[in-house]
Design an enzyme around this catalytic site. Structure first.
Site, PDB file in Angstrom:
ATOM      1  CD  GLU A 199      31.802  17.117   5.284  1.00  0.00           C
ATOM      2  OE1 GLU A 199      32.928  17.476   4.917  1.00  0.00           O
ATOM      3  OE2 GLU A 199      30.871  17.918   5.505  1.00  0.00           O
TER       4      GLU A 199
ATOM      5  CD  GLU B 267      34.703  13.465   3.550  1.00  0.00           C
ATOM      6  OE1 GLU B 267      34.412  14.622   3.931  1.00  0.00           O
ATOM      7  OE2 GLU B 267      35.468  13.237   2.582  1.00  0.00           O
TER       8      GLU B 267
ATOM      9  CG  ASP C  51      -1.800   1.193   1.339  1.00  0.00           C
ATOM     10  OD1 ASP C  51      -1.773   2.034   0.410  1.00  0.00           O
ATOM     11  OD2 ASP C  51      -2.511   1.326   2.344  1.00  0.00           O
TER      12      ASP C  51
ATOM     13  CD  GLU D 255      35.524  16.709   6.929  1.00  0.00           C
ATOM     14  OE1 GLU D 255      35.784  17.838   7.389  1.00  0.00           O
ATOM     15  OE2 GLU D 255      35.901  16.346   5.803  1.00  0.00           O
TER      16      GLU D 255
ATOM     17  NE  ARG E 148      33.577  23.280  -1.983  1.00  0.00           N
ATOM     18  CZ  ARG E 148      34.307  22.537  -1.152  1.00  0.00           C
ATOM     19  NH1 ARG E 148      34.881  21.428  -1.591  1.00  0.00           N
ATOM     20  NH2 ARG E 148      34.465  22.904   0.107  1.00  0.00           N
TER      21      ARG E 148
ATOM     22  CG  HIS F  28      31.805  18.584  -0.682  1.00  0.00           C
ATOM     23  ND1 HIS F  28      32.993  18.802  -0.019  1.00  0.00           N
ATOM     24  CD2 HIS F  28      30.939  19.506  -0.186  1.00  0.00           C
ATOM     25  CE1 HIS F  28      32.857  19.789   0.833  1.00  0.00           C
ATOM     26  NE2 HIS F  28      31.613  20.234   0.751  1.00  0.00           N
TER      27      HIS F  28
ATOM     28  NE  ARG G  51      40.039  22.436  -0.656  1.00  0.00           N
ATOM     29  CZ  ARG G  51      39.762  21.159  -0.881  1.00  0.00           C
ATOM     30  NH1 ARG G  51      38.540  20.720  -0.718  1.00  0.00           N
ATOM     31  NH2 ARG G  51      40.705  20.310  -1.251  1.00  0.00           N
TER      32      ARG G  51
ATOM     33  CD  GLU H  29      34.629  18.948  -4.157  1.00  0.00           C
ATOM     34  OE1 GLU H  29      34.711  18.229  -3.154  1.00  0.00           O
ATOM     35  OE2 GLU H  29      35.373  19.932  -4.357  1.00  0.00           O
TER      36      GLU H  29
ATOM     37  CD  GLU I  96      34.704  14.446  -1.456  1.00  0.00           C
ATOM     38  OE1 GLU I  96      34.672  15.403  -0.646  1.00  0.00           O
ATOM     39  OE2 GLU I  96      35.448  14.410  -2.445  1.00  0.00           O
TER      40      GLU I  96
END
Length: 441
Positions: free
Chosen positions: A132, A193, A52, A186, A332, A242, A313, A330, A130
Protein backbone atom coordinates in the site's frame (compact mmCIF):
# COMPACT_ATOMS: atom_id res chain seq x y z
CA UNK A 1 33.20 -15.80 -22.96
CA UNK A 2 30.33 -17.91 -21.54
CA UNK A 3 27.36 -18.19 -23.85
CA UNK A 4 24.98 -16.57 -21.31
CA UNK A 5 27.10 -13.43 -21.18
CA UNK A 6 27.47 -13.35 -24.95
CA UNK A 7 23.68 -13.66 -25.36
CA UNK A 8 23.13 -10.88 -22.82
CA UNK A 9 25.54 -8.53 -24.61
CA UNK A 10 23.65 -9.16 -27.84
CA UNK A 11 20.35 -8.42 -26.09
CA UNK A 12 21.66 -5.15 -24.66
CA UNK A 13 22.71 -4.06 -28.13
CA UNK A 14 19.41 -5.21 -29.65
CA UNK A 15 17.48 -3.23 -27.03
CA UNK A 16 19.51 -0.12 -27.87
CA UNK A 17 20.42 0.25 -24.20
CA UNK A 18 23.17 2.84 -23.98
CA UNK A 19 23.43 2.98 -20.19
CA UNK A 20 23.25 0.27 -17.53
CA UNK A 21 22.29 0.78 -13.92
CA UNK A 22 23.90 -1.72 -11.58
CA UNK A 23 21.43 -1.76 -8.71
CA UNK A 24 21.86 -3.04 -5.16
CA UNK A 25 20.22 -2.42 -1.80
CA UNK A 26 21.59 -1.03 1.44
CA UNK A 27 20.72 -2.28 4.92
CA UNK A 28 17.69 0.01 5.14
CA UNK A 29 16.25 -1.34 1.91
CA UNK A 30 17.09 1.75 -0.10
CA UNK A 31 17.99 1.06 -3.75
CA UNK A 32 21.43 2.25 -4.79
CA UNK A 33 23.04 2.09 -8.20
CA UNK A 34 26.17 2.68 -10.20
CA UNK A 35 25.52 3.82 -13.79
CA UNK A 36 27.88 2.69 -16.52
CA UNK A 37 27.85 3.12 -20.30
CA UNK A 38 26.83 -0.01 -22.20
CA UNK A 39 30.36 -0.23 -23.63
CA UNK A 40 31.43 -1.37 -20.13
CA UNK A 41 28.84 -4.17 -20.09
CA UNK A 42 31.27 -6.99 -20.88
CA UNK A 43 33.57 -5.92 -18.06
CA UNK A 44 30.65 -5.69 -15.62
CA UNK A 45 29.20 -9.07 -16.57
CA UNK A 46 32.48 -10.95 -16.48
CA UNK A 47 34.40 -9.48 -13.55
CA UNK A 48 32.00 -7.10 -11.87
CA UNK A 49 32.37 -3.38 -11.17
CA UNK A 50 34.18 -2.08 -8.09
CA UNK A 51 32.77 0.61 -5.80
CA UNK A 52 33.41 2.21 -2.41
CA UNK A 53 31.07 0.69 0.16
CA UNK A 54 32.10 2.87 3.10
CA UNK A 55 29.37 5.45 2.51
CA UNK A 56 26.55 2.90 2.11
CA UNK A 57 24.32 2.51 5.19
CA UNK A 58 25.17 -0.66 7.09
CA UNK A 59 28.00 -1.78 4.81
CA UNK A 60 31.61 -1.41 5.94
CA UNK A 61 34.14 0.88 7.58
CA UNK A 62 36.47 3.07 5.52
CA UNK A 63 39.45 0.75 6.03
CA UNK A 64 37.58 -2.15 4.39
CA UNK A 65 35.58 -0.23 1.82
CA UNK A 66 36.35 -1.96 -1.49
CA UNK A 67 33.32 -3.85 -2.84
CA UNK A 68 32.40 -5.44 -6.17
CA UNK A 69 28.99 -5.47 -7.85
CA UNK A 70 28.23 -8.66 -9.80
CA UNK A 71 25.11 -8.38 -11.98
CA UNK A 72 22.48 -11.14 -11.82
CA UNK A 73 21.73 -11.76 -15.50
CA UNK A 74 18.18 -12.94 -14.73
CA UNK A 75 17.26 -9.45 -13.43
CA UNK A 76 17.96 -7.54 -16.66
CA UNK A 77 15.17 -5.13 -17.59
CA UNK A 78 14.76 -1.96 -19.62
CA UNK A 79 13.39 1.00 -17.67
CA UNK A 80 10.13 1.65 -19.57
CA UNK A 81 9.76 5.26 -18.44
CA UNK A 82 13.06 6.22 -20.05
CA UNK A 83 13.22 7.05 -23.81
CA UNK A 84 13.73 3.98 -26.00
CA UNK A 85 16.31 5.87 -28.02
CA UNK A 86 19.54 5.64 -26.01
CA UNK A 87 17.65 3.47 -23.55
CA UNK A 88 18.53 2.64 -19.96
CA UNK A 89 18.52 -0.90 -18.56
CA UNK A 90 19.22 -2.22 -15.11
CA UNK A 91 20.68 -5.30 -13.44
CA UNK A 92 20.17 -6.18 -9.78
CA UNK A 93 23.57 -7.05 -8.37
CA UNK A 94 25.07 -9.19 -5.67
CA UNK A 95 27.67 -7.43 -3.51
CA UNK A 96 30.97 -9.25 -3.13
CA UNK A 97 34.31 -8.64 -1.48
CA UNK A 98 37.36 -8.13 -3.76
CA UNK A 99 38.26 -11.84 -3.44
CA UNK A 100 34.89 -12.80 -4.92
CA UNK A 101 33.19 -13.97 -1.72
CA UNK A 102 29.62 -12.84 -0.91
CA UNK A 103 29.56 -9.80 1.37
CA UNK A 104 27.86 -10.78 4.63
CA UNK A 105 26.19 -7.36 4.87
CA UNK A 106 24.46 -7.68 1.47
CA UNK A 107 20.74 -8.12 2.25
CA UNK A 108 20.27 -10.17 -0.93
CA UNK A 109 22.95 -12.62 0.22
CA UNK A 110 21.39 -12.84 3.69
CA UNK A 111 18.07 -13.97 2.18
CA UNK A 112 19.74 -16.35 -0.28
CA UNK A 113 21.59 -17.97 2.64
CA UNK A 114 18.30 -18.52 4.52
CA UNK A 115 16.66 -19.96 1.41
CA UNK A 116 19.60 -22.33 0.87
CA UNK A 117 19.14 -23.51 4.46
CA UNK A 118 15.44 -24.27 3.82
CA UNK A 119 16.37 -25.99 0.54
CA UNK A 120 18.41 -28.52 2.51
CA UNK A 121 15.06 -29.82 3.76
CA UNK A 122 13.62 -29.65 0.26
CA UNK A 123 11.63 -26.43 0.67
CA UNK A 124 11.24 -23.35 -1.51
CA UNK A 125 9.92 -20.27 0.31
CA UNK A 126 7.35 -18.33 -1.72
CA UNK A 127 6.06 -14.87 -0.83
CA UNK A 128 3.45 -12.54 -2.27
CA UNK A 129 3.35 -9.06 -0.69
CA UNK A 130 0.54 -6.51 -0.98
CA UNK A 131 2.06 -3.03 -0.95
CA UNK A 132 0.00 0.00 0.00
CA UNK A 133 1.14 3.56 -0.61
CA UNK A 134 -0.13 7.15 -0.57
CA UNK A 135 -0.04 9.66 -3.41
CA UNK A 136 0.42 13.19 -2.10
CA UNK A 137 0.66 16.56 -3.80
CA UNK A 138 3.97 18.29 -4.37
CA UNK A 139 4.25 22.01 -3.63
CA UNK A 140 7.26 24.07 -4.72
CA UNK A 141 9.11 20.86 -5.54
CA UNK A 142 8.68 19.32 -2.10
CA UNK A 143 6.37 16.56 -0.83
CA UNK A 144 3.38 17.35 1.37
CA UNK A 145 0.67 15.28 3.07
CA UNK A 146 -2.07 16.98 1.05
CA UNK A 147 -4.38 14.40 -0.48
CA UNK A 148 -4.31 13.93 -4.21
CA UNK A 149 -7.85 12.45 -4.20
CA UNK A 150 -10.69 11.77 -1.79
CA UNK A 151 -11.50 8.24 -2.96
CA UNK A 152 -12.19 5.29 -0.70
CA UNK A 153 -11.91 1.52 -0.87
CA UNK A 154 -12.34 0.22 -4.45
CA UNK A 155 -13.54 3.64 -5.70
CA UNK A 156 -13.05 4.57 -9.34
CA UNK A 157 -12.78 7.73 -11.43
CA UNK A 158 -13.68 10.55 -11.12
CA UNK A 159 -13.45 10.03 -7.34
CA UNK A 160 -10.17 8.14 -7.79
CA UNK A 161 -8.02 10.59 -9.76
CA UNK A 162 -5.01 8.25 -9.64
CA UNK A 163 -6.61 5.65 -11.88
CA UNK A 164 -4.56 6.76 -14.91
CA UNK A 165 -1.31 6.76 -12.94
CA UNK A 166 -1.98 3.28 -11.58
CA UNK A 167 -2.62 2.07 -15.10
CA UNK A 168 0.66 3.59 -16.34
CA UNK A 169 2.53 1.99 -13.45
CA UNK A 170 1.01 -1.41 -14.21
CA UNK A 171 1.92 -1.15 -17.91
CA UNK A 172 5.52 -0.24 -17.02
CA UNK A 173 5.86 -3.03 -14.45
CA UNK A 174 4.39 -5.54 -16.89
CA UNK A 175 7.03 -4.53 -19.44
CA UNK A 176 9.64 -5.22 -16.75
CA UNK A 177 8.35 -8.76 -16.27
CA UNK A 178 5.86 -8.36 -13.42
CA UNK A 179 2.62 -10.35 -13.42
CA UNK A 180 0.15 -7.88 -11.90
CA UNK A 181 -2.85 -9.49 -10.23
CA UNK A 182 -4.91 -6.48 -9.09
CA UNK A 183 -4.87 -2.77 -8.38
CA UNK A 184 -7.37 -0.64 -6.51
CA UNK A 185 -7.92 2.38 -4.32
CA UNK A 186 -7.39 1.58 -0.66
CA UNK A 187 -9.40 2.58 2.44
CA UNK A 188 -7.82 5.96 3.15
CA UNK A 189 -7.96 9.02 0.91
CA UNK A 190 -5.15 9.03 -1.66
CA UNK A 191 -4.13 5.49 -0.62
CA UNK A 192 -3.58 2.79 -3.24
CA UNK A 193 -2.55 -0.83 -3.65
CA UNK A 194 -1.08 -2.81 -6.53
CA UNK A 195 -0.60 -6.57 -6.08
CA UNK A 196 1.74 -8.76 -8.11
CA UNK A 197 1.99 -12.54 -8.33
CA UNK A 198 3.91 -14.50 -5.71
CA UNK A 199 7.27 -16.08 -6.46
CA UNK A 200 10.26 -17.41 -4.58
CA UNK A 201 11.23 -14.97 -1.84
CA UNK A 202 14.44 -13.73 -3.48
CA UNK A 203 12.68 -12.87 -6.75
CA UNK A 204 9.83 -11.28 -4.80
CA UNK A 205 12.18 -9.14 -2.71
CA UNK A 206 13.84 -7.93 -5.92
CA UNK A 207 10.37 -7.07 -7.22
CA UNK A 208 9.45 -5.13 -4.06
CA UNK A 209 12.49 -2.88 -4.48
CA UNK A 210 11.76 -2.42 -8.20
CA UNK A 211 8.08 -1.76 -7.49
CA UNK A 212 8.77 1.02 -4.99
CA UNK A 213 11.37 2.61 -7.25
CA UNK A 214 9.01 2.52 -10.26
CA UNK A 215 6.01 3.90 -8.36
CA UNK A 216 7.98 6.80 -6.87
CA UNK A 217 9.61 7.62 -10.22
CA UNK A 218 6.38 7.57 -12.23
CA UNK A 219 4.45 9.53 -9.58
CA UNK A 220 7.14 12.21 -9.65
CA UNK A 221 6.78 12.43 -13.44
CA UNK A 222 3.14 13.42 -12.81
CA UNK A 223 4.07 15.94 -10.13
CA UNK A 224 3.04 13.67 -7.24
CA UNK A 225 4.89 12.17 -4.30
CA UNK A 226 4.40 8.44 -3.69
CA UNK A 227 5.02 7.66 -0.02
CA UNK A 228 5.50 4.18 1.44
CA UNK A 229 5.77 5.61 4.95
CA UNK A 230 3.92 3.37 7.40
CA UNK A 231 1.74 6.04 9.03
CA UNK A 232 2.02 9.45 7.36
CA UNK A 233 -1.23 10.86 8.80
CA UNK A 234 -2.71 10.45 12.27
CA UNK A 235 -6.29 9.23 12.53
CA UNK A 236 -6.51 7.24 9.28
CA UNK A 237 -5.19 3.88 8.08
CA UNK A 238 -1.48 3.47 7.60
CA UNK A 239 0.18 1.52 4.80
CA UNK A 240 1.00 -2.15 5.22
CA UNK A 241 2.85 -4.78 3.27
CA UNK A 242 0.77 -7.84 4.13
CA UNK A 243 2.94 -10.77 3.06
CA UNK A 244 1.39 -14.03 1.90
CA UNK A 245 3.82 -16.90 2.30
CA UNK A 246 4.01 -20.64 1.77
CA UNK A 247 6.49 -23.47 1.43
CA UNK A 248 6.76 -25.54 -1.73
CA UNK A 249 8.20 -29.07 -1.76
CA UNK A 250 8.63 -31.34 -4.77
CA UNK A 251 6.66 -28.85 -6.86
CA UNK A 252 3.60 -28.96 -4.58
CA UNK A 253 2.26 -26.55 -1.97
CA UNK A 254 3.43 -27.99 1.37
CA UNK A 255 0.81 -26.00 3.30
CA UNK A 256 -2.12 -27.90 1.75
CA UNK A 257 -3.49 -31.20 3.06
CA UNK A 258 -7.04 -32.04 1.88
CA UNK A 259 -7.53 -34.45 4.78
CA UNK A 260 -6.35 -32.18 7.61
CA UNK A 261 -8.48 -29.81 9.72
CA UNK A 262 -9.10 -26.66 7.69
CA UNK A 263 -7.13 -28.49 4.96
CA UNK A 264 -3.95 -27.06 6.48
CA UNK A 265 -0.99 -29.43 6.67
CA UNK A 266 1.17 -30.01 9.72
CA UNK A 267 3.91 -28.14 7.87
CA UNK A 268 1.65 -25.10 7.60
CA UNK A 269 0.60 -25.23 11.26
CA UNK A 270 4.17 -25.67 12.47
CA UNK A 271 5.38 -22.84 10.21
CA UNK A 272 2.71 -20.58 11.74
CA UNK A 273 3.77 -21.79 15.20
CA UNK A 274 7.37 -20.79 14.56
CA UNK A 275 6.36 -17.45 13.06
CA UNK A 276 4.29 -16.60 16.13
CA UNK A 277 6.98 -17.76 18.57
CA UNK A 278 9.49 -15.33 17.04
CA UNK A 279 7.02 -12.61 16.02
CA UNK A 280 8.33 -9.98 18.42
CA UNK A 281 11.87 -10.27 17.05
CA UNK A 282 10.66 -10.42 13.43
CA UNK A 283 8.86 -7.13 14.08
CA UNK A 284 12.20 -5.29 14.27
CA UNK A 285 12.98 -5.99 10.61
CA UNK A 286 9.39 -6.07 9.34
CA UNK A 287 8.68 -2.67 10.94
CA UNK A 288 12.04 -0.87 10.97
CA UNK A 289 11.24 2.80 11.61
CA UNK A 290 10.09 4.90 14.56
CA UNK A 291 6.97 5.69 12.54
CA UNK A 292 6.19 1.99 11.91
CA UNK A 293 4.81 1.63 15.42
CA UNK A 294 2.27 4.42 14.93
CA UNK A 295 0.60 2.01 12.48
CA UNK A 296 0.60 -1.02 14.80
CA UNK A 297 -2.23 0.27 17.00
CA UNK A 298 -5.85 -0.94 17.41
CA UNK A 299 -8.59 0.32 15.14
CA UNK A 300 -6.90 0.65 11.74
CA UNK A 301 -6.79 -2.95 10.43
CA UNK A 302 -3.15 -3.34 11.50
CA UNK A 303 -2.22 -6.18 13.88
CA UNK A 304 -1.01 -5.52 17.41
CA UNK A 305 -1.37 -8.97 18.94
CA UNK A 306 0.49 -12.27 18.46
CA UNK A 307 -2.26 -14.58 17.24
CA UNK A 308 -3.56 -16.44 14.19
CA UNK A 309 -6.94 -17.08 12.64
CA UNK A 310 -8.51 -18.61 9.56
CA UNK A 311 -10.53 -15.44 8.93
CA UNK A 312 -9.99 -12.81 11.64
CA UNK A 313 -8.23 -9.75 10.21
CA UNK A 314 -7.29 -8.50 13.68
CA UNK A 315 -4.91 -11.46 14.01
CA UNK A 316 -1.21 -11.22 13.16
CA UNK A 317 -1.34 -14.30 10.92
CA UNK A 318 -4.44 -14.94 8.82
CA UNK A 319 -5.12 -17.96 6.65
CA UNK A 320 -6.96 -16.76 3.51
CA UNK A 321 -9.81 -18.95 2.21
CA UNK A 322 -8.31 -20.40 -1.02
CA UNK A 323 -6.90 -23.91 -0.80
CA UNK A 324 -4.94 -26.23 -3.07
CA UNK A 325 -1.94 -24.54 -4.64
CA UNK A 326 -3.16 -21.17 -3.24
CA UNK A 327 -2.95 -22.26 0.42
CA UNK A 328 -0.92 -19.68 2.28
CA UNK A 329 -0.44 -17.78 5.52
CA UNK A 330 -0.77 -13.99 5.47
CA UNK A 331 1.65 -12.25 7.83
CA UNK A 332 -0.01 -8.88 8.37
CA UNK A 333 2.47 -6.83 10.37
CA UNK A 334 5.17 -5.83 7.82
CA UNK A 335 5.01 -2.35 6.37
CA UNK A 336 6.53 -1.15 3.08
CA UNK A 337 9.41 0.71 4.76
CA UNK A 338 11.01 -2.65 5.55
CA UNK A 339 13.96 -4.15 3.74
CA UNK A 340 12.16 -7.09 2.09
CA UNK A 341 15.29 -9.25 1.97
CA UNK A 342 15.74 -9.01 5.75
CA UNK A 343 12.02 -9.28 6.54
CA UNK A 344 11.65 -12.44 4.44
CA UNK A 345 14.82 -13.87 6.01
CA UNK A 346 13.43 -13.42 9.52
CA UNK A 347 10.04 -14.85 8.56
CA UNK A 348 11.62 -17.90 6.92
CA UNK A 349 13.99 -18.59 9.82
CA UNK A 350 11.12 -18.41 12.31
CA UNK A 351 8.82 -20.60 10.22
CA UNK A 352 11.48 -23.20 9.46
CA UNK A 353 12.26 -23.62 13.16
CA UNK A 354 8.56 -24.30 13.63
CA UNK A 355 8.62 -26.93 10.88
CA UNK A 356 11.80 -28.59 12.15
CA UNK A 357 10.80 -28.62 15.81
CA UNK A 358 7.09 -29.27 15.29
CA UNK A 359 6.02 -26.08 17.08
CA UNK A 360 2.24 -26.06 17.47
CA UNK A 361 0.56 -22.65 17.24
CA UNK A 362 -1.80 -21.54 20.00
CA UNK A 363 -5.54 -21.91 19.57
CA UNK A 364 -6.79 -19.75 16.71
CA UNK A 365 -8.72 -16.63 17.68
CA UNK A 366 -12.12 -15.99 16.11
CA UNK A 367 -13.17 -13.01 18.22
CA UNK A 368 -12.11 -9.48 17.26
CA UNK A 369 -9.02 -9.04 19.44
CA UNK A 370 -9.39 -5.24 19.41
CA UNK A 371 -12.63 -5.68 21.37
CA UNK A 372 -11.10 -7.93 24.02
CA UNK A 373 -10.14 -6.62 27.42
CA UNK A 374 -6.58 -7.00 28.67
CA UNK A 375 -7.80 -9.74 31.00
CA UNK A 376 -9.40 -11.62 28.10
CA UNK A 377 -6.19 -11.40 26.09
CA UNK A 378 -4.18 -12.68 29.06
CA UNK A 379 -6.65 -15.54 29.54
CA UNK A 380 -6.21 -16.51 25.88
CA UNK A 381 -2.41 -16.21 26.06
CA UNK A 382 -2.32 -13.41 23.46
CA UNK A 383 0.92 -11.41 23.60
CA UNK A 384 1.29 -7.88 22.30
CA UNK A 385 3.74 -6.88 19.59
CA UNK A 386 6.45 -4.38 20.61
CA UNK A 387 5.05 -0.88 20.92
CA UNK A 388 8.10 1.01 19.66
CA UNK A 389 11.37 0.54 17.83
CA UNK A 390 13.41 0.33 21.03
CA UNK A 391 11.33 -2.55 22.41
CA UNK A 392 11.36 -4.32 19.07
CA UNK A 393 15.13 -4.10 18.85
CA UNK A 394 15.51 -5.50 22.35
CA UNK A 395 13.28 -8.40 21.30
CA UNK A 396 15.55 -9.00 18.30
CA UNK A 397 18.72 -9.00 20.41
CA UNK A 398 17.12 -11.54 22.77
CA UNK A 399 16.26 -13.92 19.91
CA UNK A 400 19.27 -16.06 19.00
CA UNK A 401 17.53 -17.73 16.06
CA UNK A 402 16.70 -14.50 14.19
CA UNK A 403 20.06 -12.94 15.04
CA UNK A 404 21.85 -16.01 13.65
CA UNK A 405 19.75 -15.92 10.46
CA UNK A 406 20.60 -12.25 9.88
CA UNK A 407 24.24 -12.66 10.85
CA UNK A 408 26.37 -10.59 13.26
CA UNK A 409 27.29 -7.92 10.69
CA UNK A 410 23.64 -7.12 9.97
CA UNK A 411 22.59 -7.26 13.63
CA UNK A 412 25.41 -4.91 14.65
CA UNK A 413 24.46 -2.49 11.88
CA UNK A 414 20.77 -2.64 12.82
CA UNK A 415 21.76 -1.94 16.42
CA UNK A 416 23.67 1.19 15.39
CA UNK A 417 20.71 2.40 13.32
CA UNK A 418 18.17 1.71 16.09
CA UNK A 419 20.26 3.46 18.74
CA UNK A 420 20.78 6.55 16.59
CA UNK A 421 17.11 6.72 15.55
CA UNK A 422 15.80 6.19 19.08
CA UNK A 423 18.11 8.74 20.69
CA UNK A 424 17.24 11.35 18.05
CA UNK A 425 13.52 10.70 18.46
CA UNK A 426 13.65 10.55 22.27
CA UNK A 427 15.47 13.87 22.56
CA UNK A 428 13.40 15.80 20.00
CA UNK A 429 10.51 18.07 21.01
CA UNK A 430 7.46 17.07 18.97
CA UNK A 431 4.45 19.18 17.91
CA UNK A 432 2.18 17.06 20.14
CA UNK A 433 4.18 18.12 23.19
CA UNK A 434 3.90 21.79 22.30
CA UNK A 435 0.15 21.50 21.77
CA UNK A 436 -0.22 19.60 25.03
CA UNK A 437 2.03 21.53 27.37
CA UNK A 438 3.14 24.91 26.02
CA UNK A 439 0.05 26.89 27.06
CA UNK A 440 -0.53 24.90 30.24
CA UNK A 441 2.86 25.12 31.95
Amino acid sequence: MPSEISAMLERIERDNARFLRLQFTDLLGMPKNVAIPAKQAEKALTGGIGFDGSSIEGFVRIEESDMVLKPDLSTYALLPWRPRENGVARFICDVCTPDGKPFEGDPRYVLRRAMDDAARDGYVFNTGPELEFFLFRMIDGGPTTLFQDVGGYFDLAPTDLAEDLRREIIIALTEMGFEIEASHHEVAESQHEIDFKYSDALHTADNVITFKFAVKTMALMRGLHASFMAKPIYGINGSGMHTNCSLEKDGANAFYDPDAPLQLSETCMHFVGGLLRHARAVTRVANPTINSYKRLVPGYEAPCYVSWSASNRSALVRIPAPRGNSTRAEFRSPDPTCNPYLAFTAMLAAGMEGVRKGIEPPTDVHKNIYHMTAAERDHNGIETLPGDLYAAHQALLADDLICTALGPHVVDALTSVAQAEWESYRAAVHPWELERYLATY
